[in-house]
Every structure is written in structure tokens, then in C-alpha cells.
Scaffold this active site. Structure first.
Site, PDB file in Angstrom:
ATOM      1  N   HIS A   1       0.787  -1.235   0.000  1.00 60.27           N
ATOM      2  CA  HIS A   1       0.000   0.000   0.000  1.00 60.27           C
ATOM      3  C   HIS A   1       0.815   1.279   0.000  1.00 60.27           C
ATOM      4  CE1 HIS A   1      -4.125  -1.519   0.367  1.00 60.27           C
ATOM      5  NE2 HIS A   1      -3.566  -2.540   0.990  1.00 60.27           N
TER       6      HIS A   1
ATOM      7  N   LYS B   1      -8.180  14.587   3.010  1.00 60.88           N
ATOM      8  CA  LYS B   1      -7.383  13.363   3.080  1.00 60.88           C
ATOM      9  C   LYS B   1      -6.494  13.492   4.312  1.00 60.88           C
ATOM     10  CE  LYS B   1      -5.780  14.355  -1.104  1.00 60.88           C
ATOM     11  NZ  LYS B   1      -5.830  13.074  -1.778  1.00 60.88           N
TER      12      LYS B   1
HETATM   13  C1  LIG Z   1     -11.606   8.106   0.881  1.00 64.66           C
HETATM   14  C2  LIG Z   1     -11.152   8.613   2.170  1.00 64.66           C
HETATM   15  C3  LIG Z   1      -9.793   8.789   2.434  1.00 64.66           C
HETATM   16  C4  LIG Z   1      -8.733   8.508   1.407  1.00 64.66           C
HETATM   17  O1  LIG Z   1      -8.501   9.710   0.721  1.00 64.66           O
HETATM   18  P1  LIG Z   1      -7.249   9.875  -0.245  1.00 64.66           P
HETATM   19  O2  LIG Z   1      -7.493  11.173  -0.916  1.00 64.66           O
HETATM   20  O3  LIG Z   1      -7.275   8.723  -1.204  1.00 64.66           O
HETATM   21  O4  LIG Z   1      -6.044   9.876   0.626  1.00 64.66           O
HETATM   22  C5  LIG Z   1      -9.415   9.275   3.672  1.00 64.66           C
HETATM   23  N1  LIG Z   1     -10.326   9.557   4.630  1.00 64.66           N
HETATM   24  C6  LIG Z   1     -11.635   9.415   4.414  1.00 64.66           C
HETATM   25  C7  LIG Z   1     -12.596   9.757   5.493  1.00 64.66           C
HETATM   26  C8  LIG Z   1     -12.101   8.943   3.182  1.00 64.66           C
HETATM   27  O5  LIG Z   1     -13.431   8.788   2.976  1.00 64.66           O
END
Ligand SMILES: *Cc1c(COP(=O)(O)O)cnc(C)c1O
Length: 721
Positions: free
Chosen positions: A256, A447
Site C-alpha cells: 500500500h 485526506k
Molecule cells: C476516501 C477517504 C480517504 C482517502 O482519501 P485519499 O485522498 O485517497 O487519501 C481518507 N479519509 C476518508 C474519510 C475517506 O473517505
């Protein structure tokens, strides 16, 4: 029930679909009241919201147990392959984002009834980890005095397990506990199946890899490899080679991240005291593995050192990613570019040894949560044009390409976005006490807060816009509301300072009368799935601006695309495939590509060159240094400035100019609602690839060797009828 439901109402009820078909509303009420009365022993005068919640939960569960038992019987008879997807979470319910972690993959899993799943997560509350309480293991191989070998004991009563230490050690115990409990459950089930019990005296494990797949979701469940070896060799008395063949054919590993600090490396001294037998097994695996490497690359001692499971520089550690690669038959990254990087850099040596093991599985998101549930307005206008088949087969969205120039559809899509924005603005005003301009461009970056995701680049842009308005207050300016949201890891100092900076910038900009409602900067506190479901449908612009080569895939990027936001992004993670699906001209792509970053790493990155050369950048950095955004604490952002100027691993300044320029293109297009919305439609129409249904089907076919089907298991007979 009297009136038949409209399609719209049915879609709204999608999360209770299973229920709606089974029973009428008055039965539902009766059962609800029965549970409130007999299960919770409350009446409506004293019941709390929590009691109502549990009464409803029990009512729903009643409907599921019949199907659950029937499913178990069906699987027992058919014996299809069972897959365990290991992820050691922190036990919080909002762990999965509905991307490929947790809830999203579960949601996609249940779209394929032919795929039985034994999940370590209990997110949707249906799986019970009953095995956990009975699991045994040699946690403390030696007793607490260190003199006597204890061997197998129930983990939960093992003295060493009960002695809870802080931090790292506790984490290792959690990881082992989850792995041991799951494996014991898998093996118990296998033994009771007709494949495991052919020989009444001794179980044959020959069919094990055909009947069981263990997907190691990151390295957190990597102890599954030595644990399975321990069970097969020590308890089931298989010889090593046989046990190893079975282990490798059963396990597969999903990587990941390529950031070195995120890769697990357990100190040998911890394993020595907590899991001595596992350490022995890891050493044996390593010895045999290095013999193999040496046979293929004789005398290449540097290669042996690089590939060893045991790292000897500094304190001795076990590299858990190496253990996963060696002990698995398939290794995958989560977006095409990430899978390529794995083969070309981080795990290059392993790729050269066994190229056939390496695969790609681009992440996906569940369209049930991330469109139908969170954006019913958009789901509806789509269904009005192309029907609702797209909900279970997202590729059907392609049919929307026929509507790119359809005035009515353009108007509907723009109208839904505006409604979502008004609704979110009202929510912000109520919950966060901030007023925003619903006619401004909603520019959203939500994010986890991390240097590699470059929230700082976004901050530099906002300050640049601020300075431009201040310099020439009368110029025309496309109004923007920039929202940044996300959590910072508790011990991550710079991440916390980034949050401070966002709020500090907001304090200055949002209260400047010259700026008015042309520019706002908001920090969205406590960003979580339920907030994501509100803000993403309201976003115009999705910020996906990580340094090329650092974001494995991202799933946030896909959620925005599906909800009609345009992406400003680098060629990183799944952005690359989004640009390929939609056409690069329908995203705002900017900045260095992976090759440019690599080139810069060879030549050396010098932040000061950019600072000296670009006056607007220099002004912004000088403002941060001088305390312009923190007048009471002029030194507040010195760590951020120091990092950006002297040791920025993620090269923020190198992409500054390209980013600012690209944002100008965003503003220019936003003035033309129709052209903007056409691009939005093209994005939605080409987002089908990013359904987690596609992802799960690929794992099934290409790693687990099972064919996903939509064939439904016959409905259970309800014993109450
Ligand atoms: C989808 C999601 C993420 C992942 O976001 P990225 O932009 O891919 O890092 C993180 N936190 C929450 C609450 C999400 O729904």
C-alpha cells in the site's frame, strides 16, 4: 405497504433493500416493538435513542440470520474457496473508507455471492470473531520467569499477553492475536470440510491452497506466514517443504505504500521475547530463501544483504514486506503506476528473482456508498437517462457520453451540484459557524494530513491568490472557497503545524474586508467518512497533488470524479488511470512526472533556486517567516519554512509555478458553466473502471483463482413462517 415505490424511492432505500422485500411495514413494527420490549426490556416511555437503535438492529439481524445459516450450509455443501482478507485495524468502526479497505471491499464482495469471505473486520457487524476467544498460541513460548517453556496456551489467558505494554509491543501482540485467531478459525473450518477430513486420523492439507486464500492487506497480518508454517510443521507434523509450498500457494500480499518510513520492520529483540518460535521460523525461511538467491546470483553479496528478511544495519530488524513477498505467490500494488514503481525500485531485486509473482490491482470505491447513498440527486438524474443498471455495473456510466452535449442533462447536472453546494454551505454554517459563498468555486482537499500529499502546496496557492487580490483589489477574480480537511497522526509534528497554518491563513484571509467573499480558506475539522459523504458531492474541484511517485493509488480522487468534481492533480497514483479513462484534457494535470522527480533526485533538488527565481513564491515564504499569518507568534511557522527550504523530500517548490498556472486554467474554465459541466459529465461517464466491484473481481480471478458470479444463493426458508 400500499403504493409501489418509485425508482427514486427504491434507490433511496438501497441500504435496506434486503429488508424491504422480506416483510411488510406492520410486521417490521411488530418485531421492532417485540425487541424493544423483550430484548431490551424497555417501553417507549423510558427508551433512549440507543435502545431504539438496538431494537432496530436486532430486527434487521433477525432477517439476516436465516440467510446467514443458509449461506453457511450452502458453502459447506459446495466448498468453494474461502478468502480471508487480513487487515489488523485499530478496532474502530470507521476504519474503512469504502475504498478498498474494509467497508468498500465488503460491499463489493456481497455483490458476488459466489465469493465467500471470512473477514477479520467486523465493520458491517455481521461477522463474529467467535474464534478469537478460543485461540491459542505460543505467545510467551517461555513463562514469565524465562525458565520454563509454556508452549500452546489460550492467548487470552497467556500471562505474557495479558501484560499490556505501551506502544510498539502492544501493536505486535494485536497483530499476532488477530492472525492466530483467524488462522485457527480457517483451519478448523477446513478440517471439518470434506476436503480436510478425508483421512480420519491425519488431515491432508493437499487441497488447502485450492480452498483457502489469504490476502495480506499490507504487512500488518504478515505474521500469518510464520504462524501458518508453525501450525503445519509443529502441530500438523508436515515436513517443511510441503508446509512451505502450501503457505506460499495460500498467501498473497498487497502493498500500500512505497514510503520507507511506513514499511514495518519489527526489532528482533521484540520477537525474541514475544514470539520466539516465529522468529526461528523466519530465520529458517530466510536461510532457505537466501540459498535460492545465491544459487541464481552467485557471489552477489550486496544483493543478498539487500534481500535478506533480516536487516543488520542499526538494531537487528525483520523486514515484514520482504517476509510477505517471499511467503506469497502474488504481490500487487494498488494502481498501475504504483505496481510499476514496486517492480522498478522498492522491490526490484525481488522482481528480478520472481517476476511472475508481480501484479497490479487498481483500487476502486463502492458506487453504492459513494454515489447512490451520498449523492441521490445525481444518482437520480443519471438513472433518468440510462436506467439504474450502473449501480451494480459501473461501466454502464459510459452511456452518459451520449449526453455530453445534451442541454437538459447539462442543466440537471449543474443544478444538482448547486443544490449540494447550498446544502453543504448550510451545514457548515450550522455545525462550524462559518459562512461561505455558495456561488464560489468549491476547491476541496480532504485526506490525511501528510507532507507527501502536499497540503502545503495548496496553502502556497491560497496565499498567492490573497496577495494578488491585495495587490490589485479591483481586478476580476473568480471567487473560491478553499477547504482543507484531514487528521494528523498524533506524533507527527509537521502535520499538526500544517493544520495550524491552514487555520492561521483562514484567520487572516476570511476577515479581510478587501477580500470579501472572493476568497475563503476553511479547515474542515474531524474529517471522516460521514463528512466525506457530505463534502464530496458539493465539491467543484478535487485536489490530488501529491509528488509524483508517492501516492500509491488514492481513493478520494475516485470519489470526487464519480460525484462530478474536476480533478487538479499530478500524474500520480490512480490519477494516471483517471486521466487515461477520461482523456487528459478533461482533468487539470500539472507538474513533474515520476521520471522528472527521479531525474531531480539524481541532480539534486534545491528549494532556494525556486525561492530566488520566483518573486511571488518568495513573497509567500517571507510572509510565513515574518509572522504575517501568526502576528502573536512570529516564529510559529519556522519549522515549516525550514523544512520547505532545506529538507523537503516532496519538492513542493519544484511544482509551484506549474500548479499556480494550472489553477489559473481552472478559474478560467469555471467562468463557463456549460463547458465546465461538459467536462464533469465526461468524467462521470468514464469513472466506471474505479468501481471496487471491478477490483474485487480481478483479485478473485487473477490471485485467488475463483470465478466471481452474480449467481444468487437460494433465499432461506424463514423458520417463523
Ligand atoms: C476516501 C477517504 C480517504 C482517502 O482519501 P485519499 O485522498 O485517497 O487519501 C481518507 N479519509 C476518508 C474519510 C475517506 O473517505
Amino acid at each position: 405497504m400500499s403504493l409501489p415505490l418509485s425508482d427514486y424511492e427504491k434507490r433511496k432505500q438501497i441500504s435496506v433493500r434486503g429488508l424491504a422485500g422480506v416483510e411488510n411495514v406492520s410486521d417490521l413494527k411488530k418485531n421492532f416493538n417485540r425487541h424493544l420490549h423483550f430484548t431490551l426490556v424497555k417501553d417507549r416511555n423510558v427508551a433512549t435513542p440507543r435502545d431504539y437503535y438496538f431494537a432496530l438492529a436486532h430486527t434487521v439481524r433477525d432477517h439476516l440470520v436465516g440467510r446467514w445459516i443458509r449461506t453457511q450450509q450452502y458453502y459447506y455443501e459446495k466448498d468453494p474457496k474461502v478468502s480471508a482478507r487480513g487487515r489488523v485495524g485499530e478496532g474502530r468502526p470507521e476504519k474503512g473508507y469504502g475504498g478498498m479497505e474494509g467497508s468498500g471491499s465488503l460491499d463489493s464482495w456481497v455483490t458476488f455471492p459466489g465469493l465467500p469471505l471470512l473477514s477479520l473486520c467486523c465493520e458491517q457487524g455481521l461477522e463474529r470473531a467467535h474464534a478469537a476467544s478460543e485461540a491459542t498460541g505460543p505467545f510467551c513460548g517461555w513463562d514469565c520467569t524465562g525458565l520454563e517453556w509454556v508452549g500452546e496456551c489460550p492467548i487470552l489467558t497467556c500471562p505474557s499477553f495479558l501484560q499490556f505494554f505501551e506502544g510498539k509491543e502492544l501493536r505486535l501482540k494485536q497483530e499476532y492475536f488477530t492472525v492466530a485467531a483467524t488462522l485457527q478459525d480457517i483451519i478448523r473450518r477446513f478440517k471439518s470440510s470434506k476436503f480436510g477430513s478425508r483421512d480420519p486420523v491425519r488431515t491432508s492439507f493437499d487441497a488447502f491452497p485450492d480452498k483457502v486464500a489469504i490476502q495480506l492487506n499490507d504487512t500488518h497480518p504478515s505474521l500469518a506466514i510464520p504462524e501458518l508454517m508453525r501450525v503445519l510443521v509443529d502441530i500438523e507434523k508436515l515436513d517443511w517443504d510441503k508446509a512451505w509450498d502450501i503457505t506460499v500457494r495460500t498467501c498473497a500480499y498487497t502493498n500500500h505504500t512505497v514510503l520507507p518510513e511506513a514499511l514495518e520492520r519489527w526489532p528482533v529483540h521484540l520477537l525474541e521475547t514475544l514470539l520466539p518460535r516465529h522468529l526461528e521460523i523466519i530465520y529458517e525461511i530466510n536461510q532457505r530463501f537466501l540459498d535460492k538467491v545465491n544459487a541464481m546470483f552467485p557471489g552477489d553479496f550486496d544483493r543478498l544483504r539487500r534481500m535478506s528478511l533480516v536487516e543488520e544495519s542499526g538494531i537487528k530488524r525483520i523486514n515484514m514486506a520482504h517476509l510477505c513477498i517471499v511467503g506469497s505467490h502474488a504481490i500487487n500494488g494498488v494502481a498501475r503506476i504504483h505496481s510499476d514503481i514496486i517492480k522498478k525500485s522498492v522491490f526490484k531485486d525481488f522482481y528480478e528473482l520472481e517476476p511472475q509473482k508481480f501484479q497490479n490491482k487498481t483500487n476502486g470505491i463502492t458506487p453504492r456508498r459513494w454515489l447512490v447513498l451520498c449523492n441521490p440527486g445525481l444518482a437520480e438524474v443519471i438513472a433518468e437517462r440510462i436506467g439504474d443498471e450502473y449501480i451494480s455495473d459501473l461501466d454502464h456510466l459510459k452511456k452518459l457520453l451520449a449526453y455530453v452535449d445534451d442541454e437538459g442533462f447539462i442543466r440537471d447536472v449543474a443544478k444538482i451540484k448547486q443544490e449540494n453546494k447550498l446544502k453543504f454551505a448550510a451545514y457548515l454554517e450550522k455545525e462550524y459557524k462559518v459562512k461561505i459563498n455558495p456561488n464560489s468555486l468549491f476547491d476541496v482537499q480532504v485526506k490525511r494530513i501528510h507532507e507527501y500529499k502536499r497540503q502545503l502546496l495548496n496553502c502556497l496557492h491560497v496565499i498567492t491568490l490573497y496577495n494578488r487580490i491585495k495587490k490589485d483589489p479591483n481586478q476580476h477574480f473568480v471567487p473560491r472557497t478553499v477547504m482543507i480537511g484531514g487528521k494528523a497522526a498524533p506524533g507527527y509534528h509537521i502535520a499538526k503545524m500544517i493544520i495550524k497554518l491552514v487555520t492561521a491563513i483562514g484567520d487572516v484571509i476570511n476577515n479581510d474586508p478587501i477580500i470579501g467573499d472572493r476568497l475563503k480558506m476553511i479547515f474542515l475539522e474531524n474529517y471522516r467518512v460521514s463528512l466525506a459523504e457530505k463534502v464530496i458531492p458539493a465539491a467543484d474541484l478535487s485536489e490530488q497533488i501529491s509528488t509524483a511517485g508517492t501516492e500509491a493509488s488514492g481513493t478520494g480522487n475516485m470519489k470526487f470524479m464519480l460525484n462530478g468534481a474536476l480533478t487538479i492533480g499530478t500524474m500520480d497514483g490512480a490519477n494516471v488511470e483517471m486521466a487515461e479513462e477520461a482523456g487528459e484534457e478533461n482533468l487539470f494535470i500539472f507538474g513533474m512526472r515520476v521520471e522528472d522527480v527521479e531525474e531531480m533526485d539524481r541532480k539534486g533538488y534545491c528549494a532556494k533556486d525556486y525561492y530566488d527565481r520566483i518573486p511571488e513564491l518568495r513573497q509567500v515564504i517571507d510572509q510565513l517567516s515574518s509572522g504575517f499569518f501568526s502576528p502573536k507568534q512570529p516564529q510559529l511557522f519556522k519549522d515549516i519554512v525550514n523544512m520547505l527550504m532545506n529538507n523537503d523530500r516532496f519538492k513542493v517548490f519544484a511544482d509551484y509555478e506549474a500548479y499556480i498556472k494550472c489553477q489559473e486554467n481552472v478559474s478560467a474554465l469555471y467562468k463557463n458553466t456549460k463547458e465546465w459541466t461538459k467536462k464533469v459529465i465526461k468524467n462521470i461517464a468514464t469513472s466506471g473502471k474505479f468501481s471496487s466491484d471491478r477490483t474485487i473481481a480481478q483479485y478473485a480471478r487473477e490471485i485467488w483463482g475463483v470465478e466471481p458470479t452474480h449467481h444468487k444463493i437460494p433465499a432461506p426458508d424463514d423458520p417463523r413462517e
